[in-house]
Design an enzyme around this catalytic site. Structure first.
Site, short mmCIF file in Angstrom:
data_model
loop_
_atom_site.label_atom_id
_atom_site.label_comp_id
_atom_site.label_asym_id
_atom_site.label_seq_id
_atom_site.Cartn_x
_atom_site.Cartn_y
_atom_site.Cartn_z
N ASP A 213 0.84 -1.19 0.00
CA ASP A 213 0.00 0.00 0.00
C ASP A 213 0.88 1.25 0.00
OD1 ASP A 213 0.89 0.38 2.64
OD2 ASP A 213 -0.93 -0.44 3.52
N SER A 214 0.27 2.42 0.04
CA SER A 214 1.02 3.67 -0.08
C SER A 214 1.97 3.88 1.11
CB SER A 214 0.07 4.85 -0.23
OG SER A 214 -0.79 4.94 0.89
#
Length: 126
Positions: free
Chosen positions: A82-83
């Site tokens: 994920d980010s």
């Protein structure tokens, strides 16, 4: 990058004193010349070396399956990150290559080949 900035806000860096210089004139000028000489020449790392080091950093990341790491792997699509994980990897790359990646450039690094290209073209990467 807000998460990165929030994380950096709580990190502490230990500062170390410069070694004592024996001569106030010669020692300081030699230190300055040595420190800036590599940057003045614009020395860049070999792309193959950067690729190997980037792959090793990503393979050591706890949320990554090392068998999925390839030179063209995308952080989210191929590695399932994920980010926030991407921010962690960019920070690990900053530590590995001893320079800070500006936030606007860090936001663009979404795959290993983009990371390699950016680092290999950066004169401060060591």
């Amino acid at each position: 990058m807000a998460a990165r900035n929030a994380l950096l806000k709580y990190l502490r860096v230990n500062a170390t004193a410069l070694p004592q210089l024996q001569s106030p004139t010669g020692g300081l000028s030699q230190l300055i010349r040595r420190h800036f000489s590599d940057e003045a020449r614009g020395s860049f790392l070999e792309k193959s070396e950067v690729t190997d080091r980037v792959l090793n950093v990503v393979k050591k990341f706890e949320k990554v399956d090392p068998s999925k790491v390839t030179p063209t792997a995308h952080f989210q699509k191929d590695l399932g990150l994920d980010s926030l994980d991407t921010v962690d990897i960019v920070m690990a790359l900053e530590e590995e290559f001893c320079f800070e990646i500006p936030d606007n450039d860090a936001d663009k690094i979404q795959s290993l080949d983009l990371a390699v290209d950016f680092i290999a073209s950066h004169p401060q990467a060591k």
